[in-house]
Scaffold this motif. Structure first.
Motif, PDB file in Angstrom:
ATOM      1  N   TYR A  93       0.823  -1.207   0.000  1.00 18.47           N
ATOM      2  CA  TYR A  93       0.000   0.000   0.000  1.00 18.47           C
ATOM      3  C   TYR A  93       0.862   1.264   0.000  1.00 18.47           C
ATOM      4  CZ  TYR A  93      -4.180  -2.795   0.839  1.00 18.47           C
ATOM      5  OH  TYR A  93      -5.211  -3.697   0.724  1.00 18.47           O
ATOM      6  N   GLY A  94       2.025   1.184   0.640  1.00 19.15           N
ATOM      7  CA  GLY A  94       2.910   2.331   0.662  1.00 19.15           C
ATOM      8  C   GLY A  94       3.594   2.597  -0.652  1.00 19.15           C
ATOM      9  N   ASN A  95       3.553   1.634  -1.569  1.00 19.71           N
ATOM     10  CA  ASN A  95       4.135   1.784  -2.900  1.00 19.71           C
ATOM     11  C   ASN A  95       3.081   2.185  -3.920  1.00 19.71           C
ATOM     12  OD1 ASN A  95       6.389   1.707  -4.631  1.00 19.71           O
ATOM     13  ND2 ASN A  95       5.919  -0.382  -5.300  1.00 19.71           N
ATOM     14  N   SER A  96       1.874   2.455  -3.443  1.00 19.20           N
ATOM     15  CA  SER A  96       0.771   2.829  -4.323  1.00 19.20           C
ATOM     16  C   SER A  96       0.269   4.225  -3.955  1.00 19.20           C
ATOM     17  CB  SER A  96      -0.369   1.821  -4.193  1.00 19.20           C
ATOM     18  OG  SER A  96      -1.072   2.032  -2.977  1.00 19.20           O
ATOM     19  N   SER A  97      -0.650   4.718  -4.758  1.00 20.22           N
ATOM     20  CA  SER A  97      -1.208   6.048  -4.499  1.00 20.22           C
ATOM     21  C   SER A  97      -2.030   6.090  -3.219  1.00 20.22           C
ATOM     22  CB  SER A  97      -2.077   6.484  -5.679  1.00 20.22           C
ATOM     23  OG  SER A  97      -3.144   5.557  -5.896  1.00 20.22           O
ATOM     24  N   LEU A  98      -2.352   4.932  -2.655  1.00 20.16           N
ATOM     25  CA  LEU A  98      -3.159   4.904  -1.436  1.00 20.16           C
ATOM     26  C   LEU A  98      -2.411   5.499  -0.245  1.00 20.16           C
ATOM     27  CD1 LEU A  98      -4.829   1.385  -1.729  1.00 20.16           C
ATOM     28  CD2 LEU A  98      -5.911   3.616  -2.039  1.00 20.16           C
ATOM     29  N   LEU A  99      -1.127   5.138  -0.079  1.00 11.93           N
ATOM     30  CA  LEU A  99      -0.409   5.574   1.114  1.00 11.93           C
ATOM     31  C   LEU A  99       1.010   6.067   0.844  1.00 11.93           C
ATOM     32  CD1 LEU A  99      -1.357   2.947   3.868  1.00 11.93           C
ATOM     33  CD2 LEU A  99      -2.174   5.291   3.634  1.00 11.93           C
ATOM     34  N   SER A 100       1.427   6.143  -0.394  1.00  2.00           N
ATOM     35  CA  SER A 100       2.809   6.541  -0.671  1.00  2.00           C
ATOM     36  C   SER A 100       3.128   7.946  -0.188  1.00  2.00           C
ATOM     37  CB  SER A 100       3.098   6.443  -2.175  1.00  2.00           C
ATOM     38  OG  SER A 100       2.274   7.332  -2.914  1.00  2.00           O
ATOM     39  N   ASP A 101       2.108   8.773  -0.002  1.00  3.79           N
ATOM     40  CA  ASP A 101       2.336  10.157   0.432  1.00  3.79           C
ATOM     41  C   ASP A 101       2.287  10.321   1.950  1.00  3.79           C
ATOM     42  OD1 ASP A 101      -0.386   9.669   0.704  1.00  3.79           O
ATOM     43  OD2 ASP A 101      -1.006  11.671   0.030  1.00  3.79           O
ATOM     44  N   ARG A 102       2.204   9.185   2.690  1.00  4.23           N
ATOM     45  CA  ARG A 102       2.115   9.313   4.153  1.00  4.23           C
ATOM     46  C   ARG A 102       3.036   8.354   4.903  1.00  4.23           C
ATOM     47  NH1 ARG A 102      -3.186   8.386   5.740  1.00  4.23           N
ATOM     48  NH2 ARG A 102      -3.957   8.145   3.618  1.00  4.23           N
ATOM     49  N   VAL A 103       4.121   7.969   4.279  1.00  6.96           N
ATOM     50  CA  VAL A 103       5.152   7.176   4.948  1.00  6.96           C
ATOM     51  C   VAL A 103       6.371   8.075   5.146  1.00  6.96           C
ATOM     52  CG1 VAL A 103       6.612   5.128   4.879  1.00  6.96           C
ATOM     53  CG2 VAL A 103       4.295   5.054   3.910  1.00  6.96           C
ATOM     54  N   LEU A 104       6.960   8.030   6.345  1.00  4.84           N
ATOM     55  CA  LEU A 104       8.050   8.928   6.711  1.00  4.84           C
ATOM     56  C   LEU A 104       9.293   8.134   7.104  1.00  4.84           C
ATOM     57  CD1 LEU A 104       5.957  11.287   9.035  1.00  4.84           C
ATOM     58  CD2 LEU A 104       6.524  11.694   6.631  1.00  4.84           C
ATOM     59  N   PHE A 105      10.396   8.422   6.456  1.00  8.31           N
ATOM     60  CA  PHE A 105      11.678   7.818   6.808  1.00  8.31           C
ATOM     61  C   PHE A 105      12.158   8.357   8.157  1.00  8.31           C
ATOM     62  CE2 PHE A 105      16.314   8.658   6.785  1.00  8.31           C
ATOM     63  CZ  PHE A 105      16.773   7.346   6.842  1.00  8.31           C
ATOM     64  N   ALA A 106      12.728   7.467   8.976  1.00 14.51           N
ATOM     65  CA  ALA A 106      13.310   7.875  10.254  1.00 14.51           C
ATOM     66  C   ALA A 106      14.283   6.803  10.716  1.00 14.51           C
ATOM     67  CB  ALA A 106      12.222   8.103  11.311  1.00 14.51           C
ATOM     68  N   THR A 107      15.179   7.186  11.604  1.00 16.52           N
ATOM     69  CA  THR A 107      16.143   6.231  12.158  1.00 16.52           C
ATOM     70  C   THR A 107      15.972   6.032  13.654  1.00 16.52           C
ATOM     71  OG1 THR A 107      17.801   7.928  12.654  1.00 16.52           O
ATOM     72  CG2 THR A 107      17.855   6.934  10.442  1.00 16.52           C
ATOM     73  N   ASP A 108      15.467   7.041  14.363  1.00 16.70           N
ATOM     74  CA  ASP A 108      15.348   7.000  15.819  1.00 16.70           C
ATOM     75  C   ASP A 108      16.721   6.856  16.490  1.00 16.70           C
ATOM     76  OD1 ASP A 108      13.790   7.178  18.121  1.00 16.70           O
ATOM     77  OD2 ASP A 108      13.604   5.014  18.324  1.00 16.70           O
ATOM     78  N   ASN A 109      17.777   7.194  15.760  1.00  9.37           N
ATOM     79  CA  ASN A 109      19.144   7.017  16.275  1.00  9.37           C
ATOM     80  C   ASN A 109      19.462   5.554  16.580  1.00  9.37           C
ATOM     81  OD1 ASN A 109      19.285   9.770  16.161  1.00  9.37           O
ATOM     82  ND2 ASN A 109      19.970  10.067  18.258  1.00  9.37           N
ATOM     83  N   MET A 110      18.634   4.643  16.171  1.00  9.43           N
ATOM     84  CA  MET A 110      18.839   3.225  16.449  1.00  9.43           C
ATOM     85  C   MET A 110      19.513   2.512  15.286  1.00  9.43           C
ATOM     86  SD  MET A 110      17.923   2.776  19.450  1.00  9.43           S
ATOM     87  CE  MET A 110      16.780   2.120  20.633  1.00  9.43           C
ATOM     88  N   ILE A 111      19.373   3.051  14.100  1.00  5.55           N
ATOM     89  CA  ILE A 111      19.996   2.494  12.909  1.00  5.55           C
ATOM     90  C   ILE A 111      20.984   3.535  12.392  1.00  5.55           C
ATOM     91  CG2 ILE A 111      19.594   1.465  10.639  1.00  5.55           C
ATOM     92  CD1 ILE A 111      18.105   0.048  12.908  1.00  5.55           C
TER      93      ILE A 111
END
Length: 293
Positions: free
Chosen positions: A234-252
């Protein structure tokens, strides 16, 4: 080159160690089990200068520095965020936190932080408080954030503390919040695992809910059988691709996280959206409201 934004980094240990010298992952901390889970090199460094240098070296243009009440005085953590962001205003955006057990009016705390010190959002960790995210004690805070136009980020995933259940991070509780506050921007930290399907359903239902993937190595998100398949679809489609946020949390480690996301089997424009475009749009919406505050 498209902008890269890390939507969640946290205070480096030296910036908020308790007066006794205890740090977030000390053996006496309720978060000590995180040492067993995250045994390899973490992102960032021991202080703000090292963290910012590592962020820049990884090619990340901006980051959201989130206070997270877990040990010690949440006020001191908010002070640290304010101080560090003031030192790196072009790199960092500050989100503050609260503690429902402190006896303060959380809505008043947030309004002061936003109006007087320029905070751009609020971070909540229900498992830290042993309070569910839909607890009505938070409702005045949610109402205030909706009024001010600032996002609330909420820990929505497993926690690794051995003295409290993972139920506190279940995304299902965000559905009720989004129903009651339709104009409140809600960011679900850590992608909702092991309830990824649940979080995807909630984000599909509510246009004001974002999915942030901090503290998860992107290579696992793209690996079959890990429980992330619904987000990848779903995140690779128009349904949700505009609402996924990259983050690391300082853990990666930052550079590793960026590289692994770029290697995911996503459309090129979706990678750009996840890595920075979605976050830039969300941050800009807050900035546009600031002159009115």
């Amino acid at each position: 080159m498209p902008e890269i934004i890390d939507f969640r980094v946290t205070l480096p240990p030296r910036e908020y160690a308790a007066p006794s010298g205890d740090e977030r992952f000390s053996d006496r901390s309720y978060l000590s089990n995180y040492n067993r889970i995250y045994t390899r090199e973490r992102g960032g460094g021991a202080d703000a200068q090292a963290m910012v240098a590592a962020i820049a070296e990884a090619g990340i243009d901006r980051a959201v520095l989130q206070a997270e009440w877990g040990a010690g005085d949440y006020r001191a953590m908010n002070d640290a965020v304010h101080r560090i962001v003031a030192g790196y205003p072009d790199m960092l955006t500050g989100y503050v936190t609260v503690n429902p057990a402190a006896g303060d009016n959380m809505a008043v705390v947030v309004e002061q932080e936003v109006r007087e010190r320029g905070a751009k959002g609020v971070n909540l960790q229900p498992f830290s408080y042993r309070v569910l995210a839909n607890d009505k004690r938070f409702y005045p805070l949610y109402a205030k954030c909706q009024e001010l136009g600032v996002p609330v980020t909420i820990h929505s995933s497993i926690n690794f503390s051995n003295d409290r259940p993972i139920e506190y991070g279940r995304p299902l509780y965000l559905d009720e919040i989004a129903c009651d506050f339709p104009d409140l921007t809600i960011v679900a930290n850590h992608g909702g695992w092991p309830w990824v399907n649940e979080l995807v359903a909630i984000a599909w239902k509510h246009a004001n809910v974002y999915i942030e993937i901090g503290a998860v190595a992107p290579r696992y998100i793209g690996a079959p059988g890990t429980g992330w398949e619904t987000l990848m679809q779903y995140g690779n489609s128009s349904l949700l691709s505009d609402r996924v946020l990259f983050a690391t949390d300082n853990m990666i480690p930052y550079q590793r996280a960026v590289q692994e996301l770029q290697e995911l089997p996503l459309k090129d424009h979706v990678k750009e959206a996840w890595l920075g475009e979605n976050a830039a749009r969300l941050l800009a919406q807050v900035e546009d409201r600031l002159p009115a505050l």
